[in-house]
Write an enzyme that holds these catalytic residues in place. Structure first.
Site, PDB file in Angstrom:
ATOM      1  N   GLU A  94       1.076   9.715  11.714  1.00 13.12           N
ATOM      2  CA  GLU A  94       1.040   9.940  10.269  1.00 13.12           C
ATOM      3  C   GLU A  94       2.464  10.140   9.785  1.00 13.12           C
ATOM      4  O   GLU A  94       3.167  11.046  10.234  1.00 13.12           O
ATOM      5  CB  GLU A  94       0.184  11.147   9.917  1.00 13.12           C
ATOM      6  CG  GLU A  94       0.093  11.369   8.409  1.00 13.12           C
ATOM      7  CD  GLU A  94      -0.766  12.554   8.002  1.00 13.12           C
ATOM      8  OE1 GLU A  94      -0.932  12.768   6.792  1.00 13.12           O
ATOM      9  OE2 GLU A  94      -1.247  13.276   8.899  1.00 13.12           O
ATOM     10  N   ASP A 169       6.683   6.930  -1.799  1.00 10.06           N
ATOM     11  CA  ASP A 169       7.368   6.749  -3.073  1.00 10.06           C
ATOM     12  C   ASP A 169       7.289   5.278  -3.487  1.00 10.06           C
ATOM     13  O   ASP A 169       7.698   4.392  -2.730  1.00 10.06           O
ATOM     14  CB  ASP A 169       8.826   7.187  -2.931  1.00 10.06           C
ATOM     15  CG  ASP A 169       9.524   7.364  -4.268  1.00 10.06           C
ATOM     16  OD1 ASP A 169       9.266   6.552  -5.182  1.00 10.06           O
ATOM     17  OD2 ASP A 169      10.313   8.300  -4.404  1.00 10.06           O
ATOM     18  N   LYS A 173      11.133   1.289 -10.446  1.00 11.86           N
ATOM     19  CA  LYS A 173      12.110   0.422 -11.096  1.00 11.86           C
ATOM     20  C   LYS A 173      12.422  -0.783 -10.204  1.00 11.86           C
ATOM     21  O   LYS A 173      12.599  -0.645  -9.005  1.00 11.86           O
ATOM     22  CB  LYS A 173      13.389   1.200 -11.394  1.00 11.86           C
ATOM     23  CG  LYS A 173      13.191   2.303 -12.429  1.00 11.86           C
ATOM     24  CD  LYS A 173      14.496   3.029 -12.723  1.00 11.86           C
ATOM     25  CE  LYS A 173      14.273   4.128 -13.751  1.00 11.86           C
ATOM     26  NZ  LYS A 173      15.533   4.865 -14.043  1.00 11.86           N
TER      27      LYS A 173
END
Length: 272
Positions: A94, A169, A173
């Site tokens: 993990e 994440d 952008k």
């Protein structure tokens, strides 16, 4: 600290669990980040945070027993590391576990599977160890350091039964898309320690990133989507994504995404 600096390891030596100025962003609470350079892929972003008294005590008591540092000079013997399980027990990696609540639930639901949980967030290390001990679990091992080094240097070929990466994440952008951890290069690295048939489970609440994950996984010859393909061209909306498996616990971070109107996508692929 600049983006191009790699933080020093969290201080799990003496004294164990001391606050560290350059801890990293956990996957559940603030998402695991990815940095690609000409020399190194990095699986985290620096962050600052505090270690509570309970987390510190857990680190002092349990890190020598269940914790280890990423070290590119070390090749892990996973059956020996998970000495509380049978030698042939499946081991799942993990990457990024936040404060560890979901990891503990998965370990409790499947006590015959070992979870090798890697992150660089010292409070998360301490909290995961504290929760594992509280629930009497012995099938979790906690790793401090860069998951990319762990994959590249420390894990033997075909040693893992699965890989879990929840809510990394998304780097929304466009100019930052190269920093996303799920890239062909990352999949190349992961393919080596994953055994044939190993399950790769990814989840994200950012739809463009989900589509990117699906695209790079579908294009990689080492992985096969477990979801049926209708063969339609272009594919039907949502095709290729999996229903949320009951084995993936609902997390606080997931709830925050849903509260913002995000849709969570799960991807389930197998190593060919």
């Amino acid at each position: 600290m600049s983006e191009n600096e790699t933080p020093s390891p969290a201080p799990h030596g003496a004294p164990h669990g001391a606050p560290h100025a350059d801890d990293a962003r956990p996957a559940e609470t603030a998402r695991t980040a990815h940095k690609a350079t000409a020399h190194h892929i990095r699986s985290f972003t620096p962050r600052r945070s505090r270690v509570t008294h309970g987390q510190r005590k857990a680190l002092e008591r349990l890190w020598p027993k269940w914790g280890l540092e990423v070290d590119e000079r070390t090749r892990l013997d996973l059956p020996a590391l998970f000495d509380t399980l049978p030698p042939d027990a499946p081991i799942v990696l993990e990457i990024g576990f936040g404060m560890g609540e979901a990891t503990v639930q998965m370990a409790a639901d499947d006590p015959g599977t070992g979870i090798l949980a890697v992150d660089v967030h010292t409070p998360g290390h301490g909290n995961l160890l504290r929760l594992a001990d509280l629930h009497g679990l012995s099938n979790i091992r906690v790793v401090n350091g860069d998951a990319i080094i762990l994959l590249r240097h420390m894990l033997p070929p075909a040693s893992l039964a699965g890989l879990r990466l929840y809510f990394p994440d998304p780097w929304p952008k466009k100019r930052h898309h190269k920093r996303r951890i799920v890239q062909p290069e990352f999949l190349d690295l992961a393919a080596v320690p994953l055994a044939p048939g190993a399950l790769v489970h990814l989840a994200t609440d950012w739809e463009p990133y989900a589509e990117h994950m699906l695209e790079v996984l579908n294009a990689h010859p080492a992985y096969e989507n477990t979801q049926p393909d209708s063969g339609a061209s272009p594919p039907k909306a949502g095709e290729g994504f999996a229903p949320r498996p009951e084995s993936r616990p609902f997390t606080r971070f997931e709830g925050q995404g849903l509260d913002k109107g995000h849709r969570v996508h799960d991807l389930l692929f197998r190593r060919r």
